[in-house]
Design a protein around this motif. Structure first.
Motif: not given
Lengths: 120, 287
Positions: B10-18
């Motif tokens: 679900a969060t794979h597409g978010i670039r920022s790790n934070a």
């Protein structure tokens, strides 16, 4: 093209937050409960929507603890309150207008009507 | 699908790790709340988790929705950082030439325009502070290095200086600093623009501290140790004040930003490449 109605999910989220700070689960539950389970705010779309509202400055969030669990609690900003008021008025105005189109009885009550070929 | 695999997708597409960590924590709390309510109504624990994930929806759709909302944020941060950098450059430049005040006024005007928008987060100062608070180590390291370089009139005053070792160690120190920034930048490897932005902001601190400390030390040093100390005021051409402004406040930040931006691009590419060639390992790692 301008949307006919303000975004309903955003309006619902802002309306719930106008009653006080809440985290995502509480917002979804409040919408379902207060609408008598008629409006089911899709949980999957709720969080991206909250991040969008936060990015746009209409809500702010901070981490808090609820039942021993870290949750992000959202609250309205001043800009959010202004937007809620504006969207709420816009929503009422447009829904009434749409209702006049959709419901002939309401249109006739207000003395309106569409001139038909036979009336001319 | 297990809950952690769901959250990962679900969060794979978010670039920022934070940002991805933040969203995972929030979704995890949501899933637990839903699951507990289902269990209170008599549903078995495992089934309640599955039901909670089903209600939250397809993780890939969720991932795209988050990506659309969160990945587009940084260009605005870059613009704000560039504005702040421009303000600092103009402020320092105005020490040498009053005409630079025009730049400062222009920066202030753009800042004021941004400030009056209804979107509260479009505040360059707030954005800059958040950025530096999150990556304060980069800012602190570069500011310290800036002080070291800026105090060169004292420790780099020729063969009579008591600091010849420090003078010789400077290039090595700078090299280490560069590696340090790259290492800290690893945290931002999926966001080359973010890595470049934070380094641009931090190196502006580097340049400012460098110039300010050198300038102050030159003025207040009780006795000039050698001819070299006058390089801030009337030294030979490469050491004029204008040259130092250009070197410390413009050229170094641009170089460092480019290094970190390109480094992040390369690292992101390498990691993406290795992930695409190691799908079996990735799946095994997630159980």
């Amino acid at each position: 093209m301008e949307s006919l109605l303000p975004s309903l999910p955003a309006l619902l989220v802002l309306a719930v937050l106008a009653e006080g700070p809440a985290h995502g689960y509480q917002i979804a539950a409040a919408v379902n409960e207060q609408s008598g389970d008629v409006l089911d705010l899709k949980e999957g779309t709720l969080y991206p929507r909250l991040y969008q509202l936060e990015r746009e400055g209409f809500v702010r969030a901070q981490w808090q603890s609820d039942s021993g669990r870290r949750v992000r609690v959202y609250e309205l900003t001043d800009a959010g309150r202004t937007r809620l008021q504006r969207d709420r008025e816009e929503w009422r105005k447009r829904v009434e207008a749409a209702d006049r189109v959709l419901s002939p009885a309401a249109r006739l009550r207000q003395g309106g009507g569409i001139a038909r070929y036979g009336d001319l | 699908m297990e809950i952690f695999e769901y959250l990962e997708r679900a969060t794979h597409g978010i670039r920022s790790n934070a940002d991805a960590r933040k969203v995972r924590s929030e979704l995890y709390a949501h899933l637990r709340f839903v699951s507990e309510r289902q269990q209170a109504e008599g549903m078995p624990a495992e089934e309640s988790i599955r039901e909670a994930m089903r209600r939250l929806g397809d993780p890939d759709v969720l991932s795209r929705a988050f990506a659309a909302q969160m990945n587009g944020v940084f260009p605005r941060g870059i613009a704000q950082s560039a504005l702040a950098l421009g303000g600092i450059v103009a402020a320092i430049g105005s020490l040498a030439d009053p005409w630079w005040l025009l730049g400062l006024l222009l920066t202030a005007a753009v800042y004021a325009l941004l400030r009056v928008t209804p979107e509260e987060r479009r505040t360059p100062l707030l954005s800059l502070l958040r950025l530096l608070r999150r990556h304060w180590l980069v800012g602190a390291a570069l500011a310290l290095a800036g002080f070291f370089i800026g105090s060169e009139p004292i420790w780099g005053a020729g063969v009579y200086s008591p600091w010849p070792f420090a003078a010789q160690a400077t290039p090595a120190g700078l090299l280490l600093l560069l590696f340090g920034v790259a290492a800290l930048g690893l945290d931002l490897y999926r966001r080359p623009a973010a890595a470049g932005g934070i380094v641009a902001v931090a190196t502006s601190v580097f340049g400012s501290v460098s110039l300010a400390s050198g300038f102050v030390l030159w003025h207040f040093y009780p006795a000039a140790p050698s001819q070299n100390v006058d390089w801030f005021a009337s030294g030979p051409p490469p050491y004029s004040f204008t040259y130092l402004v250009y070197q410390n406040v413009i050229w170094h930040p641009v170089q460092f930003t480019a290094v970190c931006f390109l480094g992040s691009l390369v690292i992101a590419g390498l990691i993406g490449f290795s992930r695409s060639w190691l799908p079996t390992f990735t799946r095994t790692a997630h159980g």
